[in-house]
Scaffold this motif. Structure first.
Motif, PDB file in Angstrom:
ATOM      1  N   LEU A 116      36.307  56.417  52.015  1.00 50.12           N
ATOM      2  CA  LEU A 116      35.580  55.229  51.575  1.00 50.12           C
ATOM      3  C   LEU A 116      36.404  53.947  51.591  1.00 50.12           C
ATOM      4  O   LEU A 116      35.848  52.859  51.469  1.00 50.12           O
ATOM      5  CB  LEU A 116      34.971  55.442  50.182  1.00 50.12           C
ATOM      6  N   ARG A 126      37.147  54.002  41.640  1.00 43.44           N
ATOM      7  CA  ARG A 126      35.787  54.299  41.172  1.00 43.44           C
ATOM      8  C   ARG A 126      35.250  55.605  41.729  1.00 43.44           C
ATOM      9  O   ARG A 126      34.373  56.222  41.133  1.00 43.44           O
ATOM     10  CB  ARG A 126      34.842  53.160  41.588  1.00 43.44           C
ATOM     11  N   TYR A 184      32.364  43.642  48.693  1.00 36.26           N
ATOM     12  CA  TYR A 184      33.506  43.344  49.559  1.00 36.26           C
ATOM     13  C   TYR A 184      33.071  43.070  51.001  1.00 36.26           C
ATOM     14  O   TYR A 184      33.635  42.207  51.677  1.00 36.26           O
ATOM     15  CB  TYR A 184      34.547  44.467  49.465  1.00 36.26           C
ATOM     16  N   TYR A 185      32.062  43.801  51.458  1.00 32.00           N
ATOM     17  CA  TYR A 185      31.565  43.518  52.809  1.00 32.00           C
ATOM     18  C   TYR A 185      30.905  42.152  52.858  1.00 32.00           C
ATOM     19  O   TYR A 185      31.003  41.432  53.860  1.00 32.00           O
ATOM     20  CB  TYR A 185      30.622  44.628  53.283  1.00 32.00           C
ATOM     21  N   ILE A 187      43.266  45.866  49.650  1.00 32.27           N
ATOM     22  CA  ILE A 187      42.737  44.610  49.101  1.00 32.27           C
ATOM     23  C   ILE A 187      42.364  44.768  47.624  1.00 32.27           C
ATOM     24  O   ILE A 187      41.681  43.938  47.049  1.00 32.27           O
ATOM     25  CB  ILE A 187      41.501  44.135  49.910  1.00 32.27           C
ATOM     26  N   VAL A 239      37.676  50.713  45.132  1.00 35.41           N
ATOM     27  CA  VAL A 239      36.705  51.753  45.477  1.00 35.41           C
ATOM     28  C   VAL A 239      37.337  53.137  45.305  1.00 35.41           C
ATOM     29  O   VAL A 239      36.682  54.087  44.861  1.00 35.41           O
ATOM     30  CB  VAL A 239      36.115  51.551  46.895  1.00 35.41           C
ATOM     31  N   HIS A 290      30.865  49.191  44.631  1.00 37.83           N
ATOM     32  CA  HIS A 290      31.122  47.768  44.858  1.00 37.83           C
ATOM     33  C   HIS A 290      31.517  47.430  46.292  1.00 37.83           C
ATOM     34  O   HIS A 290      31.962  46.316  46.566  1.00 37.83           O
ATOM     35  CB  HIS A 290      32.206  47.224  43.894  1.00 37.83           C
ATOM     36  N   LEU A 291      31.379  48.364  47.222  1.00 37.25           N
ATOM     37  CA  LEU A 291      31.761  48.054  48.602  1.00 37.25           C
ATOM     38  C   LEU A 291      30.887  46.947  49.183  1.00 37.25           C
ATOM     39  O   LEU A 291      31.349  46.135  49.982  1.00 37.25           O
ATOM     40  CB  LEU A 291      31.678  49.304  49.484  1.00 37.25           C
ATOM     41  N   LEU A 319      40.830  39.658  53.201  1.00 36.44           N
ATOM     42  CA  LEU A 319      40.609  39.725  51.751  1.00 36.44           C
ATOM     43  C   LEU A 319      41.836  40.079  50.919  1.00 36.44           C
ATOM     44  O   LEU A 319      41.775  40.116  49.703  1.00 36.44           O
ATOM     45  CB  LEU A 319      39.499  40.730  51.437  1.00 36.44           C
ATOM     46  N   ARG A 375      47.531  46.629  53.760  1.00 34.16           N
ATOM     47  CA  ARG A 375      46.102  46.684  54.049  1.00 34.16           C
ATOM     48  C   ARG A 375      45.236  46.778  52.798  1.00 34.16           C
ATOM     49  O   ARG A 375      44.034  46.548  52.836  1.00 34.16           O
ATOM     50  CB  ARG A 375      45.781  47.872  54.977  1.00 34.16           C
ATOM     51  N   PRO A 409      37.691  50.728  52.648  1.00 36.93           N
ATOM     52  CA  PRO A 409      37.141  49.911  53.733  1.00 36.93           C
ATOM     53  C   PRO A 409      38.200  49.341  54.671  1.00 36.93           C
ATOM     54  O   PRO A 409      37.857  48.845  55.743  1.00 36.93           O
ATOM     55  CB  PRO A 409      36.426  48.781  52.983  1.00 36.93           C
ATOM     56  N   THR A 410      39.463  49.414  54.287  1.00 35.94           N
ATOM     57  CA  THR A 410      40.492  48.816  55.152  1.00 35.94           C
ATOM     58  C   THR A 410      41.463  49.866  55.706  1.00 35.94           C
ATOM     59  O   THR A 410      42.489  49.513  56.270  1.00 35.94           O
ATOM     60  CB  THR A 410      41.314  47.760  54.372  1.00 35.94           C
ATOM     61  N   MET A 458      39.197  43.189  57.724  1.00 31.16           N
ATOM     62  CA  MET A 458      38.976  43.012  56.302  1.00 31.16           C
ATOM     63  C   MET A 458      40.277  42.924  55.511  1.00 31.16           C
ATOM     64  O   MET A 458      40.410  42.158  54.574  1.00 31.16           O
ATOM     65  CB  MET A 458      38.099  44.137  55.744  1.00 31.16           C
ATOM     66  N   CYS A 476      40.247  46.612  46.098  1.00 35.49           N
ATOM     67  CA  CYS A 476      38.800  46.567  45.836  1.00 35.49           C
ATOM     68  C   CYS A 476      38.395  47.638  44.833  1.00 35.49           C
ATOM     69  O   CYS A 476      37.281  47.647  44.337  1.00 35.49           O
ATOM     70  CB  CYS A 476      38.007  46.736  47.134  1.00 35.49           C
TER      71      CYS A 476
END
Lengths: 501, 143
Positions: free
Chosen positions: A59, A27, B19-20, A20, A24, B15-16, B35, A18, A61-62, B31, A22
């Motif tokens: 936080l 950070r 990605y959204y 990706i 986050v 930076h979310l 991605l 899951r 997102p996935t 997602m 990113c």
């Protein structure tokens, strides 16, 4: 390199199906647990730095992350728990006093969970709060002892100053410095919107927040930080802090690195200097001394504001509260051993003080027995987690409760108990600008208002169920409580009957 | 007209939003599936240094240089939203050079790409706004 005796307590479990990448998590982690590997386009992590604050989990997102207890185990020993062993290794490695934050997490009894509420059945009808008026307003302050009339027989209605609250809950003392500007703004704005009060704690009041004065309780503690005439007159009440539930008997210490910019100005001490609050007030060694401070503060505020005296729940709490009720104070606040802190020595937090339920029951009884219960209102804090706890505290005799931990949780706190590190990933217990901006007060104050609104609905439902339409009728109404799993002595102190009686 | 506005005071630089945004462009439902193992090329981009960060996306100007400069009429304004017709775009990048905000960027297939306010989500807040954890990007009417 010295041998590292400590194995990480938590592991970051990442679902690579899951993730990706990113970044986050990377950070958002002030503890630098996560790291991006550009060559592999993959995330990796160092579990040993994780404090289990769930910022990355929340936080992501996935939903690729979760934190789990690390499976590593010492040889099982009922006497030497993993926590005890780890703490010993830590001290052997550093020679230091162990520090902790937030409330006592140890496995002591929670008396609120052993008390059950009554509900009306056939003979006394319950009340539906959606159809009938239901009163949760409370007034805090000294109540007049008798009815007084003037020469013409007219009723004299001048009473000592009171606080009026829309519901019996206030946000407890948390200083600007121990928590962030944005956390304070959230509490202040929520108090204003709700018609309740928040408490400055011992850090003074930031000049931006004087406008919330009518919903502010200003605190005077042993270090006297940030205390001046305008400050005393800016709030709706003045609180003298004699003790704190998380660390009874000791003072406070806000390290110099948190005394920056506005915090230094608000506390009225130089930047970078440690803010050390002494264990005792150096001018208070007796109830008579306390009385002098109570009246000094009343004098300074022209007798327009109630004075609160806050003490930690300790062994002789009822005798102490009796003294306070005779000292001229209007309100006594009792802070139980589950109460939170931004930093306290672990041994103090985990071993000193008593449960607030027992302290409250014995203080209420003592004051009633001595006929001085109306001299003061009682506020209890340190362990209030839900509206049910509020109702039970009121039934045990409290006029109102203080919530600190619960309020911070509404702002995002995940009880990782690392406040003393100063790197709160939720922007609450930190002064690092990059971190404090994570708490947007526009969101924070709404979440606090939501929480209190929900509690108020629940309080009304529970009152209605008991056939009570005013919170004042529940105060000290211990017949509405029954105990389970308690021994005779506990029932006697709590003043409640056993379930089934 | 409701537009995307940035409150840089609350931007965490997480930076979310990017990605959204990229996820919205895939039209996917999950997602992770959409991605994973891809390099995103979002229509909203975070500008940041040590002190400050904020998201930049098309301002949907009322008199946009990009539309004025478009050679083929690929960029048009409809109900205040500047849209791109990818079939008409010849990839001359005049719009990229003329946008004062740097809000238009090349895409993989040669045409340019820009924020179209998630035109597909019809009236609802765009995905970048919904995905922002700190209300640093908002979708609102401001005179």
């Amino acid at each position: 390199m010295a041998v590292n005796y400590l194995y990480p307590e938590y592991e970051v479990a990442r679902n690579y199906d899951r993730c990706i990448a990113c970044r986050v998590c990377e950070r958002q982690c002030a503890n630098e647990v996560h790291e991006y590997l550009p060559d592999a386009n993959k995330m990796t992590c160092d579990d040993s730095k994780c404090v289990n604050c769930h910022r990355c989990v929340s936080l992501c997102p996935t939903r690729a992350l979760k934190i789990v207890r690390s499976g590593n185990t010492y040889k099982e020993n009922a006497n030497w728990s993993r926590k005890t062993i780890d703490e010993l290794y830590k001290q052997a490695g550093t020679g230091g006093v162990l520090l902790s934050s937030m409330g006592n997490p140890e496995d002591y009894p929670v008396y609120f969970d052993k008390l059950l509420l009554n509900a009306s059945q056939v003979t006394n009808p319950s009340i539906d709060p959606l159809r009938e008026p239901m009163e949760t307003t409370v007034f805090l302050g000294a109540k007049p002892q008798d009815i007084r009339r003037d020469n013409f027989g007219r009723l004299l209605t001048d009473i000592p100053p009171h606080l009026k609250l829309s519901m019996p809950v206030m946000f407890s003392a948390m200083s600007y410095g121990s928590i962030s500007y944005n956390a304070h703004e959230s509490l202040a704005r929520a108090s204003e919107a709700l018609g309740i009060f928040y408490n400055t704690g011992e850090g003074g009041l930031h000049e931006d927040f004087y406008k919330y004065g009518k919903n502010t309780i200003v605190q005077v503690a042993s270090g006297r930080f940030g205390v001046h005439k305008d400050y005393l007159n800016s709030g709706a009440a003045i609180e003298i802090k004699m003790g704190q539930g998380a660390k009874p008997g000791i003072g406070g210490h806000l390290p110099g690195h948190k005394i920056v910019g506005d915090v230094s100005r608000t506390r009225m001490i130089p930047e970078g200097s440690d803010a050390i609050s002494p264990a005792p007030h150096h001018d208070i060694y007796s109830i008579e001394d306390l009385r002098q401070l109570v009246f000094s503060l009343k004098e300074a505020s022209n007798y327009t504001k109630p004075v609160i005296v806050k003490i930690a729940a300790v062994h002789n709490v009822s005798a102490i509260a009796s003294g306070i009720a005779r000292s001229g104070a209007d309100i006594v606040a009792i802070d139980g051993f589950r109460g939170g802190t931004g930093a306290a020595p672990t041994r103090i937090r985990d071993n000193v003080g008593i449960p607030v339920e027992l302290a409250l029951a014995s203080v209420d009884k003592q004051l009633r027995d001595e006929g001085i219960r109306d001299n003061v209102s009682i506020v209890v804090g340190g362990g209030i987690r839900s509206s049910a706890d509020v109702i039970k505290a009121v039934a045990l005799g409290a006029d109102c409760v203080y919530i600190g931990t619960a309020a911070l949780m509404a702002l995002g706190c995940h009880l990782c108990r690392s406040c003393h590190g100063g790197k709160c990933n939720w922007g609450i217990a930190t002064q690092v600008p990059k971190l404090t901006k994570r708490l947007n007060p526009n969101i924070g104050f709404k979440r606090l208002v939501n929480l209190m609104t929900a509690w108020q609905h629940e309080i009304k439902e529970m009152m209605g169920g008991m056939g009570i339409n005013s919170i004042e009728s529940l105060k000290g109404n211990r017949l509405m409580l029954r105990g389970v799993g308690l021994n005779e002595k506990e029932l006697e102190i709590l003043g409640v009957k056993y379930a089934g009686e | 007209m409701r537009r995307v506005y940035v409150n840089e005071e609350w931007c965490l630089g997480c930076h979310l939003c990017e990605y959204y945004c990229a996820f919205a462009a895939t039209n996917g439902t999950d997602m992770a599936r959409a991605l994973r193992d891809t390099k995103i090329n979002a229509r909203i981009k975070i500008e940041e240094n040590d002190q400050i960060s904020f998201a930049v996306s098309c301002r949907h100007c009322t008199e946009p240089y990009c539309v004025k400069g478009c050679l083929t009429g690929a960029l048009t304004i409809a109900d205040g939203i500047i849209l791109i017709d990818r079939e008409k775009c010849i990839g001359c990048y005049t719009c990229i050079l003329s946008c004062p905000y740097g809000a238009i960027s090349p895409s993989e297939d040669g045409a340019v790409q820009k924020c179209e306010l998630c035109a597909r989500t019809a009236g609802e807040a765009p995905m970048c706004v919904k995905g922002c954890p700190n209300e640093a990007i908002v979708f609102e009417e401001r005179g």
